[in-house]
Write an enzyme that holds these catalytic residues in place. Sequence first.
Site, PDB file in Angstrom:
ATOM      1  N   ASP A 173       0.981  -1.155  -0.038  1.00 34.72           N
ATOM      2  CA  ASP A 173      -0.096  -0.065   0.116  1.00 34.72           C
ATOM      3  C   ASP A 173       0.856   1.460   0.034  1.00 34.72           C
ATOM      4  OD1 ASP A 173      -1.999   1.503   0.134  1.00 34.72           O
ATOM      5  OD2 ASP A 173      -2.536   1.071   2.100  1.00 34.72           O
ATOM      6  N   GLU A 224       2.552   5.059  -4.258  1.00 27.64           N
ATOM      7  CA  GLU A 224       2.397   6.042  -5.313  1.00 27.64           C
ATOM      8  C   GLU A 224       3.836   6.656  -5.586  1.00 27.64           C
ATOM      9  OE1 GLU A 224      -1.110   4.498  -4.095  1.00 27.64           O
ATOM     10  OE2 GLU A 224       0.122   5.841  -2.812  1.00 27.64           O
ATOM     11  N   ASP A 260      -9.004   3.817  -1.393  1.00 28.74           N
ATOM     12  CA  ASP A 260      -9.956   4.109  -0.527  1.00 28.74           C
ATOM     13  C   ASP A 260     -11.061   4.857  -1.081  1.00 28.74           C
ATOM     14  OD1 ASP A 260      -8.061   3.665   1.417  1.00 28.74           O
ATOM     15  OD2 ASP A 260      -6.963   5.590   1.424  1.00 28.74           O
TER      16      ASP A 260
END
Length: 783
Positions: A456, A459, A580
């Site tokens: 997770d 990015e 999310d």
Amino acid sequence: MLPRSPPHLLPWRSLVLLFLALAVSSNGVSATAKAKAKAPAAPPKPAGFGYKLVSLVQRPNGGGLVGCLQVKRRSSTYGPDIPRLRLFVKHETKDRVRVQITDAEKQRWEVPYDLLPREPSPPLGPATAGGAPFTAGEYPGQDLVFTYGRDPFWFAVHRKSTRQTLFNTSRAPLVFKDQYLEVSTRLPGDAALYGLGENTQPGGIKLRPNDPYTLYTTDASAINLNTDLYGSHPVYVDLRNIGGRGVAHAVLLLNSNGMDVFYTGTSLTYKVIGGLLDFYFFAGPTPLAVVDQYTAMIGRPAPMPYWAFGFHQCRWGYHNLSVVEDVVENYRSAQIPLDVIWNDDDHMDARKDFTLSPVNYPRPKLLAFLNKIHARGMKYIVLIDPGINVNSTYGVYQRGMDRDIFIKLDGQPYLAQVWPGPVYFPDFINPNGASWWIDEVRRFHELVPVDGLWIDMNEASNFCTGKCTIPTTHRCPDPTSKEPWLCCLDCKNITNTRWDDPPYKINASGKSARLGYNTIATSAVHYNGILEYNAHSLYGFSQAIATHKGLQSIQGKRPFILTRSTFVGSGAYAAHWTGDNKGTWEDLRYSISTMLNFGIFGMPMELYEWQSVARSARNALGMRYRMLPYLYTLNYQAHLTGAPVARPLFFSFPDFAPCYGGQATYARFHAAVRGGREVTVLSDVALGSYSMHKGLVIEKITVLGLHGAGKDLAIQVDGADDATAVATSSPYFAAADAAQVLRQGEEEDAVEGEKRGVTMEVGGLALPLGKSFTMTWNMHIEA
């Protein structure tokens, strides 16, 4: 995962000064009237004036064409033009052609070949070396043809069989600068385009004219509409209906730099802030053929283990192992199937990667728990973030520092902040960084025999922005803070480099945010001098590759990896989720478009507290588990051919133009129970003429949540009794998991205590799919 950081407040305020000039002419004409005749605003300066083709040769042995382009006229907008460009064209397969344009004299950044293996382009050098002059106006392959103009230079790709144009850049001049590349293609007004993600598209998967399409991996919640999200996929599928036949092709611009893509409905323009123009055209002509050709080039979707298709339970907030044990046992006592239990960062020691909390998740107790669930056939997955806590007592950090594997700024590891506090980011492009990560995965697996990993925040996400230092006046992180996502480092913005402040500002985060906003500074440096400015959108992709290698080397089986950030080719290594969002029907609707888009991109993949909810869960999951062999087979087909597991309707009906819009193309069914006995099923059909024309019929209907036997079936089609539908069939009722089938008119010989079905099937029908209908029957409802 958790709430996002609010935007930083700007350290300045804008001061708007309004000057009102009053002027009255001698003849009494008012100032307002004169203002209407003001001169028009000057048009914006063009970004460039194009190039001309000065030489073109054909390389021997099918090596393609190599040409030289010369700039026609200089422009200073967004920086100076690169004066000479190298053109390379090659038919790599019968249905794929590559067109690459780059600097003729200097090597430019491109997606590394070791991350995304593909045919190499020829080395830079004299355009005429090793080839014969090419003077023909077309360069044909088996399915596709490359055509071009010399002055100004433009190129087009069309089908050999029909001469249908797929891409044509003659609309506008080619612009090629160090930090700004622009190219446009004409499009027919009836072309339906899909792709160009990742973003949340409220209007469905079809691209809409004048919607923003920015590609730059960003930790922005998926509840943000029409903005750049976690992945970057600069590919689109173009579907056109020609003479009643659907014909599809795809276009990939293989470039990892940030870009804006402007789609008007009749044109598409790329504005890219670096790299090169490396186009791949895939001939199709069907949507399934397109994804087959595309994934053959970028990598087939990874085959998933069978257990991955079962039911998973995951949430943040399982603060100790006892909570997880209770969750598993409550599922078991409620007889709800559960294949996989997940942990977010709750299992970690102070949220540090590859650790266990000695208090909340003591290793002996966790191993005993895993032995128990593994004996039941269950699996265990945990989360790992890329940020490594800056902590001299932390072995993972120490080994990373010893091997010098962190991304750097000004010669020092780049300091950021995420959940554990101050962190450094590993450089997965660095071979040492990848091997260090693989070793850390191995060490952690020896500590905890996990069955998969969830990567997770890759990015990469950063709670801070700019160049930061660890504060000396306050603790960071503050253990008492209820908002750990707020930046607590001492930071200053970086605006003195052309990488952090480029001449062209893409619409990052939907608001033209700085490229380094809440991520790694774009002037930071990876292995071998590679700039974060160029490699930013590859971070999650490179981490997924290293994680895949780590798990596969340990288990010798198909790994299960779930990643948030993705790029072209990520599907060969990991699955993806939509990030999310909120638990609302609206967000569920949005997620359908995202799921369908990721099939095109080559990435196809607590209820027990109330008894009534648990029963509904058993009903719904029971149907899912009956479909597991089908889903597993679809995943295998995806691995072989790229065919998406979840497909837009036009994949099945490419000739039916009304379904290209991606909305209102389904037959919807509604079921209701009245008085405890009467069941009514209604259909609401959109675009039914196609189904009628094809003679499609409904042979059976299954309703969840019914328990018992049905009788007295009545059917109305378009509001009228339809004896034909019944007379030409032999309707029956059956519980989906019961052996007994009851024909219309038969009575059930019930046995006391006999297990009943949780779904009711009405079969033996012949209802026209293209018409609305109502079905009614009576039964004893037990649930």
